[in-house]
Scaffold this motif. Structure first.
Motif, PDB file in Angstrom:
ATOM      1  N   ASP A   1       0.789  -1.152  -0.057  1.00  0.00           N
ATOM      2  CA  ASP A   1       0.083   0.185   0.023  1.00  0.00           C
ATOM      3  C   ASP A   1       0.752   1.379   0.047  1.00  0.00           C
TER       4      ASP A   1
ATOM      5  N   ASP B   1       2.426   1.486  -3.572  1.00  0.00           N
ATOM      6  CA  ASP B   1       1.623   1.860  -4.444  1.00  0.00           C
ATOM      7  C   ASP B   1       1.387   3.518  -4.143  1.00  0.00           C
ATOM      8  N   ARG B   2       1.636   3.918  -3.275  1.00  0.00           N
ATOM      9  CA  ARG B   2       1.530   5.465  -2.915  1.00  0.00           C
ATOM     10  C   ARG B   2       2.818   6.124  -3.106  1.00  0.00           C
TER      11      ARG B   2
ATOM     12  N   ASP C   1      -2.307   9.635   2.185  1.00  0.00           N
ATOM     13  CA  ASP C   1      -3.378   9.855   0.914  1.00  0.00           C
ATOM     14  C   ASP C   1      -3.990  11.407   1.175  1.00  0.00           C
TER      15      ASP C   1
ATOM     16  N   GLN D   1      -1.224  13.625  -0.054  1.00  0.00           N
ATOM     17  CA  GLN D   1      -0.809  13.612  -1.393  1.00  0.00           C
ATOM     18  C   GLN D   1      -2.282  14.161  -2.394  1.00  0.00           C
TER      19      GLN D   1
ATOM     20  N   LYS E   1      -9.631   8.060   1.042  1.00  0.00           N
ATOM     21  CA  LYS E   1      -9.189   8.360  -0.446  1.00  0.00           C
ATOM     22  C   LYS E   1     -10.533   7.944  -1.178  1.00  0.00           C
TER      23      LYS E   1
END
Length: 184
Positions: A70, A73-74, A163, A166, A177
């Motif tokens: 996770d 992925d970010r 999240d 970002q 998110k």
């Protein structure tokens, strides 16, 4: 003297430390530096725990590991850290079933220099508090959380805040998110 905790808006300190990256003989250690991380252009999430071979710490480390993809992925580099040595980290990884397959480095701040610069050393034992830093690709601290030695943190909350940061937008209370952000 009270600790002055490095906070939001500050530049994350420069460091070069040994990290445990594997339990395979001869491939256990890697020299990790802040310069390498800055050059990666990625976010960094660094979480600290007080001591290896304890009780609450492996629950957190294992939970971060469950979410390692996770973070990847970010576009975030995940790093675990404590003031224990790389040899203690390596022994703990080999000894503890939940830590053998870690997908992120365990940074050894044996000199306690980085923990001191961050202001996260507990006064009596001189071990790190349970601190978590989210640092943007420019090396600026964007979020800090600090827990007492006896309380584990929420990895899902770290992901939620990452999240939100970002998005570079205004995020309301309990935002997750996929939800709408706010317009000023």
């Amino acid at each position: 003297m009270k600790n002055v905790i490095l906070s939001v808006g500050s530049e994350f300190p420069e460091f070069k430390k040994t990290a445990v990256v594997s339990i395979e003989k001869g491939k256990e250690f890697y020299e990790l530096s802040s310069e390498e991380l800055k050059n990666s252009g990625k976010w960094m999430v660094m979480f600290w725990w007080p001591k290896d071979f304890t009780f609450v710490c492996p629950t957190e480390i294992a939970e971060f590991n469950k979410h390692a993809q996770d973070f990847a992925d970010r576009d975030a580099v995940l790093i675990g850290a404590s003031t224990d040595s790389e040899f203690v980290h390596a022994a703990w990884r080999r000894d503890h079933e939940d830590l053998r397959g870690l997908q992120f480095p365990m940074l050894a701040d044996t000199s306690k220099s980085l923990a001191t610069e961050l202001g996260i050393l507990e006064a009596n034992e001189k071990v790190a508090y349970r601190a978590t830093y989210i640092v943007d690709p420019q090396g600026i601290v964007r979020w800090v959380s600090l827990y007492d030695l006896s309380v584990g943190r929420s990895v899902k909350e770290v992901l939620r805040v990452l999240d939100a940061l970002q998005t570079d937008e205004l995020c309301p209370c309990n935002w997750t998110k996929g939800e709408a952000t706010l317009t000023a």
